[in-house]
Design a protein around this motif. Structure first.
Motif, PDB file in Angstrom:
ATOM      1  N   GLY A 159       0.916  -1.221  -0.053  1.00  0.00           N
ATOM      2  CA  GLY A 159      -0.084   0.049  -0.017  1.00  0.00           C
ATOM      3  C   GLY A 159       0.851   1.359  -0.048  1.00  0.00           C
ATOM      4  N   ARG A 160       2.061   0.851   0.146  1.00  0.00           N
ATOM      5  CA  ARG A 160       3.012   2.374   0.433  1.00  0.00           C
ATOM      6  C   ARG A 160       4.059   2.319  -0.941  1.00  0.00           C
ATOM      7  N   ASN A 161       3.786   1.298  -1.799  1.00  0.00           N
ATOM      8  CA  ASN A 161       4.655   1.545  -3.047  1.00  0.00           C
ATOM      9  C   ASN A 161       3.712   1.361  -4.348  1.00  0.00           C
ATOM     10  N   PHE A 162       4.482   1.352  -5.462  1.00  0.00           N
ATOM     11  CA  PHE A 162       3.735   1.335  -6.534  1.00  0.00           C
ATOM     12  C   PHE A 162       2.437   1.914  -6.875  1.00  0.00           C
ATOM     13  N   GLY A 163       2.128   3.093  -6.445  1.00  0.00           N
ATOM     14  CA  GLY A 163       0.863   3.750  -6.507  1.00  0.00           C
ATOM     15  C   GLY A 163       0.915   4.324  -8.173  1.00  0.00           C
ATOM     16  N   GLU A 164       0.376   3.707  -9.089  1.00  0.00           N
ATOM     17  CA  GLU A 164       0.630   4.312 -10.275  1.00  0.00           C
ATOM     18  C   GLU A 164      -0.210   5.473 -10.880  1.00  0.00           C
ATOM     19  N   ALA A 165      -1.303   5.714 -10.232  1.00  0.00           N
ATOM     20  CA  ALA A 165      -2.231   6.616 -10.452  1.00  0.00           C
ATOM     21  C   ALA A 165      -1.510   8.320 -10.863  1.00  0.00           C
ATOM     22  N   ASP A 166      -1.605   8.638 -11.854  1.00  0.00           N
ATOM     23  CA  ASP A 166      -0.935   9.807 -11.991  1.00  0.00           C
ATOM     24  C   ASP A 166      -1.707  10.833 -10.812  1.00  0.00           C
ATOM     25  N   ILE A 167      -0.862  11.820 -10.208  1.00  0.00           N
ATOM     26  CA  ILE A 167      -1.492  12.736  -9.073  1.00  0.00           C
ATOM     27  C   ILE A 167      -1.813  14.080 -10.258  1.00  0.00           C
ATOM     28  N   VAL A 168      -3.342  14.483  -9.995  1.00  0.00           N
ATOM     29  CA  VAL A 168      -3.602  15.283 -10.670  1.00  0.00           C
ATOM     30  C   VAL A 168      -3.054  16.853 -10.097  1.00  0.00           C
ATOM     31  N   ILE A 169      -2.647  17.547 -11.080  1.00  0.00           N
ATOM     32  CA  ILE A 169      -2.242  19.045 -10.831  1.00  0.00           C
ATOM     33  C   ILE A 169      -3.078  19.966 -11.340  1.00  0.00           C
ATOM     34  N   LEU A 170      -3.546  19.659 -12.605  1.00  0.00           N
ATOM     35  CA  LEU A 170      -4.514  20.640 -13.429  1.00  0.00           C
ATOM     36  C   LEU A 170      -5.520  19.566 -14.285  1.00  0.00           C
ATOM     37  N   ARG A 171      -6.687  19.677 -14.317  1.00  0.00           N
ATOM     38  CA  ARG A 171      -7.558  18.974 -15.125  1.00  0.00           C
ATOM     39  C   ARG A 171      -8.699  19.907 -15.589  1.00  0.00           C
ATOM     40  N   LEU A 172      -9.392  19.386 -16.587  1.00  0.00           N
ATOM     41  CA  LEU A 172     -10.317  20.293 -17.368  1.00  0.00           C
ATOM     42  C   LEU A 172     -11.579  20.765 -16.575  1.00  0.00           C
ATOM     43  N   ALA A 173     -12.030  20.423 -15.565  1.00  0.00           N
ATOM     44  CA  ALA A 173     -12.968  20.468 -14.679  1.00  0.00           C
ATOM     45  C   ALA A 173     -12.692  21.975 -14.124  1.00  0.00           C
ATOM     46  N   ASP A 174     -11.312  21.960 -13.582  1.00  0.00           N
ATOM     47  CA  ASP A 174     -10.767  23.236 -12.953  1.00  0.00           C
ATOM     48  C   ASP A 174     -10.965  24.436 -13.933  1.00  0.00           C
ATOM     49  N   ILE A 175     -10.725  24.129 -15.088  1.00  0.00           N
ATOM     50  CA  ILE A 175     -10.617  25.126 -16.281  1.00  0.00           C
ATOM     51  C   ILE A 175     -12.040  25.751 -16.246  1.00  0.00           C
ATOM     52  N   TYR A 176     -13.019  24.962 -16.459  1.00  0.00           N
ATOM     53  CA  TYR A 176     -14.548  25.504 -16.455  1.00  0.00           C
ATOM     54  C   TYR A 176     -14.970  26.258 -15.071  1.00  0.00           C
ATOM     55  N   LEU A 177     -14.442  25.500 -14.080  1.00  0.00           N
ATOM     56  CA  LEU A 177     -14.860  26.245 -12.665  1.00  0.00           C
ATOM     57  C   LEU A 177     -14.179  27.426 -12.494  1.00  0.00           C
ATOM     58  N   MET A 178     -12.639  27.855 -13.057  1.00  0.00           N
ATOM     59  CA  MET A 178     -12.140  29.033 -12.805  1.00  0.00           C
ATOM     60  C   MET A 178     -12.655  29.992 -13.765  1.00  0.00           C
ATOM     61  N   ARG A 179     -13.371  29.516 -15.133  1.00  0.00           N
ATOM     62  CA  ARG A 179     -13.893  30.439 -15.875  1.00  0.00           C
ATOM     63  C   ARG A 179     -14.866  31.084 -15.261  1.00  0.00           C
ATOM     64  N   ALA A 180     -15.787  30.204 -14.744  1.00  0.00           N
ATOM     65  CA  ALA A 180     -17.250  30.298 -14.026  1.00  0.00           C
ATOM     66  C   ALA A 180     -16.683  31.548 -12.902  1.00  0.00           C
ATOM     67  N   GLU A 181     -15.880  31.358 -12.099  1.00  0.00           N
ATOM     68  CA  GLU A 181     -15.596  32.196 -11.029  1.00  0.00           C
ATOM     69  C   GLU A 181     -14.999  33.562 -11.481  1.00  0.00           C
ATOM     70  N   ALA A 182     -14.370  33.674 -12.600  1.00  0.00           N
ATOM     71  CA  ALA A 182     -13.630  34.938 -13.265  1.00  0.00           C
ATOM     72  C   ALA A 182     -15.070  35.607 -13.589  1.00  0.00           C
ATOM     73  N   LYS A 183     -15.988  35.068 -14.308  1.00  0.00           N
ATOM     74  CA  LYS A 183     -17.266  35.588 -15.036  1.00  0.00           C
ATOM     75  C   LYS A 183     -17.885  36.106 -13.858  1.00  0.00           C
ATOM     76  N   LEU A 184     -18.030  35.369 -12.605  1.00  0.00           N
ATOM     77  CA  LEU A 184     -18.768  35.867 -11.412  1.00  0.00           C
ATOM     78  C   LEU A 184     -18.095  37.124 -10.973  1.00  0.00           C
ATOM     79  N   ARG A 185     -16.829  37.036 -10.823  1.00  0.00           N
ATOM     80  CA  ARG A 185     -15.937  38.387 -10.180  1.00  0.00           C
ATOM     81  C   ARG A 185     -15.977  39.520 -11.183  1.00  0.00           C
ATOM     82  N   ARG A 186     -15.975  39.210 -12.398  1.00  0.00           N
ATOM     83  CA  ARG A 186     -15.680  40.203 -13.474  1.00  0.00           C
ATOM     84  C   ARG A 186     -16.983  41.049 -13.494  1.00  0.00           C
ATOM     85  N   SER A 187     -18.055  40.225 -13.908  1.00  0.00           N
ATOM     86  CA  SER A 187     -19.263  41.162 -14.280  1.00  0.00           C
ATOM     87  C   SER A 187     -20.646  40.636 -13.457  1.00  0.00           C
ATOM     88  N   ASN A 188     -20.136  39.688 -12.536  1.00  0.00           N
ATOM     89  CA  ASN A 188     -21.577  39.070 -11.903  1.00  0.00           C
ATOM     90  C   ASN A 188     -22.335  38.174 -12.950  1.00  0.00           C
TER      91      ASN A 188
END
Length: 561
Positions: free
Chosen positions: A435-464
Motif C-alpha cells: 500500500g506504500r509502493n507502486f501507486g501508479e495513478a497519476d496525481i492531478v495537478i490540473l484538469r479540465l473541470a478546474d478550467i471550467y470552474l475557474m472561468r465560471a469564477e472569473a465571470k462571476l467576479r468580473r461582471s457578476n
C-alpha cells in the motif's frame, strides 16, 4: 538513462540526481553506456527536472500542507499511539504550526531541489544537438516557473536564479507575480501539445496562467481584509480558459472516479499531472492514507492495507449533506461509488478475487471487506474471497467495528481508529505489495473541470455573469454520465461556486488556496479557531533561515512566525 548530476544552489547542499521520468510516452533506458546518442543525453538532462514531483506530492508533504490545514481534512492522534508525530498534524490543522515543522521543511527542500535541477537543464540544454533540445529547454524553464509558483503560493517568495554559480535573488509580491507570468509566457510558444499530462505542455501553461491570474489579488496583498480582483486579471483567466476549452484537446470524463484510477495517465481530462505509473516507480500514497488499517483492498497482497490517517471534518461533510437534503449526498456520483455489492446485498459475502474492488469516494459507517486472520484472507467454500464486517484486528481491538463516524476531533473519543468519514478517491494500486509502493495513478495537478470552474469564477467576479458561470458549472456536473449525474444547479453565486469546488476537487490539494481566495481561511471549523491572517502563508523553514545566516537580510522570515 540514469545520470548523476551535482548542483550547487543557495541554501542547499550538493544534490545527487539519479531519477528519470517518462518523456516520450515510453520508459527511458536506465543503463548508462559509453555511447549515448544526442537524444539520450538530452533525455538525461530533462528527466531530473520532473523527478522530484512524486516526492513533493507525497501525502505528508504537499497534500498535508494543502489539505490538513483546511476544513477538508483532519488527522488526530489516532488511538493515542499513531500519527502523533510531536503534534505537527494537530498544529497544521489548528494553524499553530512553526518554522520547525518537518513536513514544511521537507516540502520546501524538495521544491528547491526541483528548481535547482531545472536550472541545471536550462544551463546545459542550449549546447545540445538533440532535435528535442528546444522543447526540453522550454519545459525546463517552464518547470522552474511552476516550482516558483509553489514557493510563491506556500511561502510568499520566489528565488530567481539563471546560473548555477550565482546566488538566488529573493523576490516577493508584485515583482514575483510578474516574474512567474513572464517566464510562463516566454516558454509557451516552444512547448508541445502531444506529449501527455506528465510533461509541461501549452495547455498546462495556459492552465497555470489562469490559476496565477485568478489568485493574483491574493498574491499582491497577502493579508488584505478583502481580496481585490482586478478586471484585467479576470479577463486573462477567461482568455486562457477559453484557449484550453477551444483546443478540443481535453475532455470531461464520463466516469468521475476514472480520473483517479491507476490507468488515468491516458484520461483526457488530465492537463498536467505527476507521472506515477508503476514502471516509473510511482508511489502515490493518497489511496492508502485515509483507509483503516483493517481495510485490505487487494486479495493478492494480505500486507497491503490502510493506515488510519486523515478523515474529512464534520464541517466539510455537512456541506454535502445540507446541499442535497433531504436526499443522501450519494446521489452525486462524485461523493461515492459502490463497488462491493454486500453494502446493498448482505447475502453477497463471497466475491471472486478478480472482481473484488473496494468502494470509492467518501466512506461512511460500517465497512465490509476481506477478512484476514493470522496473516491470510479467509475464503468461502467455493474458493472465492470471504467478505464481511471489518473489525480493528490489526489494532488489537477485535471487537471494535470499522464503523466510520461523522464525528472526529482531537479528544480521546474523537481520535479513535473509527472516527471520521474517510476518503478513497485515488484507486488503490493493484500492484502495491504494502500500500506504500507502486501507486501508479497519476496525481492531478490540473484538469479540465478546474478550467471550467475557474472561468465560471472569473465571470462571476468580473461582471457578476451568473448565467454564464452557471452554464460552466453545469457543464461539469452533467458530464458525469457513466451513472446518473448530479442534478443541474438552478442558480449561481460565489458561495455556491465555492461549495461546488469543494465537491469537485476534494482531496486534490486545492482547498487551502481556494479557502484563502474566497475569504474562508480565517473561519472556524472542527478543532480550529485561529483567525490569524498571517497563517495564509507558511513559515520559511528555520533550517533555511539558519543556512542563510552568513548573508544578513537575505532570507527574512514571514510575518507572524
Amino acid at each position: 538513462m540514469k545520470k548523476k548530476i551535482y548542483v550547487l544552489m543557495a541554501l542547499m547542499a550538493a544534490l545527487s540526481i539519479q531519477s528519470c521520468t517518462n518523456l516520450e510516452e515510453q520508459v527511458l533506458d536506465e543503463t548508462l553506456t559509453s555511447s549515448l546518442s544526442e537524444s539520450e543525453i538530452a533525455n538525461g538532462i530533462i528527466a531530473p527536472v520532473y523527478a522530484q514531483l512524486p516526492n513533493i506530492f507525497t501525502h505528508t508533504n504537499y497534500f498535508a500542507i494543502q489539505e490538513i490545514s483546511t476544513d477538508e481534512a483532519i488527522l488526530p492522534y489516532r488511538g493515542g499511539t499513531d500519527w502523533g508525530d510531536n503534534g505537527i498534524y494537530l498544529a497544521l490543522h489548528q494553524h499553530t504550526h512553526t518554522s520547525t515543522d518537518p513536513n514544511l521543511r521537507s516540502t520546501w527542500n524538495l521544491i528547491l531541489q526541483g528548481m535547482s535541477r531545472a536550472i541545471t537543464a536550462i544551463n546545459t540544454l542550449p549546447t545540445s544537438k538533440s532535435e528535442s533540445a528546444k522543447v526540453y529547454l522550454a519545459e525546463a524553464r517552464g518547470m522552474r516557473a511552476y516550482y516558483s509558483m509553489l514557493t510563491f503560493d506556500l511561502f510568499g517568495l520566489v528565488f530567481v536564479k539563471n546560473d548555477i554559480g550565482e546566488n538566488s535573488k529573493v523576490i516577493r509580491g508584485e515583482e514575483a507575480l510578474e516574474y512567474i507570468k513572464s517566464e510562463l509566457l516566454a516558454v509557451e510558444p516552444n512547448l508541445s501539445t502531444t506529449v501527455g499530462p506528465g510533461r509541461l505542455t501549452k495547455g498546462a501553461v495556459w492552465g497555470l496562467l489562469a490559476r496565477l491570474y485568478l489568485n493574483a489579488g491574493v498574491y499582491r496583498d497577502r493579508y488584505a481584509a478583502n481580496v481585490t480582483f482586478k478586471n484585467e486579471d479576470l479577463d486573462k483567466v477567461i482568455e486562457y480558459c477559453d484557449k484550453i476549452i477551444a483546443s478540443n484537446q481535453y475532455q470531461l470524463s464520463r466516469d468521475y472516479f476514472s480520473i483517479f484510477n491507476s490507468d488515468n495517465h491516458t484520461n483526457k481530462e488530465l492537463i498536467f499531472a505527476v507521472d506515477q505509473r508503476a514502471e516509473l516507480n510511482g508511489h502515490n500514497r493518497l489511496a492508502y492514507f485515509s483507509l483503516s488499517g483493517d481495510q485490505f483492498p487487494l486479495p493478492a497482497y494480505p500486507g497491503a492495507n490502510g493506515t488510519d490517517g486523515p478523515a474529512i471534518t464534520p464541517d466539510y461533510y455537512r456541506t454535502w449533506a445540507n446541499a442535497y437534503a433531504p436526499q443522501d449526498p450519494s446521489v452525486d456520483p462524485r461523493f461515492y461509488k459502490q463497488n462491493l455489492s454486500i453494502y446493498s446485498n448482505p447475502a453477497d459475502s463471497c466475491v471472486a478475487a478478480d472482481n473484488f474492488n473496494i468502494n470509492r469516494g467518501i466512506l461512511r459507517g460500517q465497512q465490509y471487506g476481506l477478512i484476514r486472520k493470522n496473516g491470510v484472507f479467509l475464503k468461502c467454500a467455493d474458493g472465492k474471497m470471504k467478505v464481511g464486517k471489518l473489525f480493528h484486528d490489526t489494532r488489537n481491538r477485535p471487537t471494535m467495528p470499522v464503523d466510520f463516524t461523522e464525528q472526529v476531533d482531537f479528544t480521546v473519543a474523537g481520535s479513535n481508529y473509527n472516527t471520521g468519514y474517510r476518503v478513497e478517491k485515488y484507486e488503490f494500486s493493484k500492484k502495491s505489495v504494502s500500500g506504500r509502493n507502486f501507486g501508479e495513478a497519476d496525481i492531478v495537478i490540473l484538469r479540465l473541470a478546474d478550467i471550467y470552474l475557474m472561468r465560471a469564477e472569473a465571470k462571476l467576479r468580473r461582471s457578476n455573469d451568473a448565467t454564464a458561470a452557471l452554464a460552466d458549472v453545469n457543464t461539469v456536473r452533467s458530464a458525469r454520465t457513466v451513472s446518473t449525474p448530479p442534478p443541474a444547479l438552478t442558480s449561481m453565486s460565489l458561495d455556491i461556486l465555492y461549495r461546488e469546488r469543494g465537491f469537485e476537487f476534494y482531496w486534490e490539494m486545492l482547498r487551502r488556496s481556494d479557502m484563502i481566495r474566497f475569504g474562508k481561511y480565517e473561519g472556524q471549523w472542527t478543532e480550529k479557531t485561529n483567525t490569524d491572517k498571517t497563517k495564509r502563508i507558511f513559515p520559511i523553514p528555520q533550517t533555511a533561515i539558519d543556512g542563510a545566516s552568513n548573508l544578513p537580510g537575505y532570507l527574512v522570515q514571514n510575518q507572524g512566525y
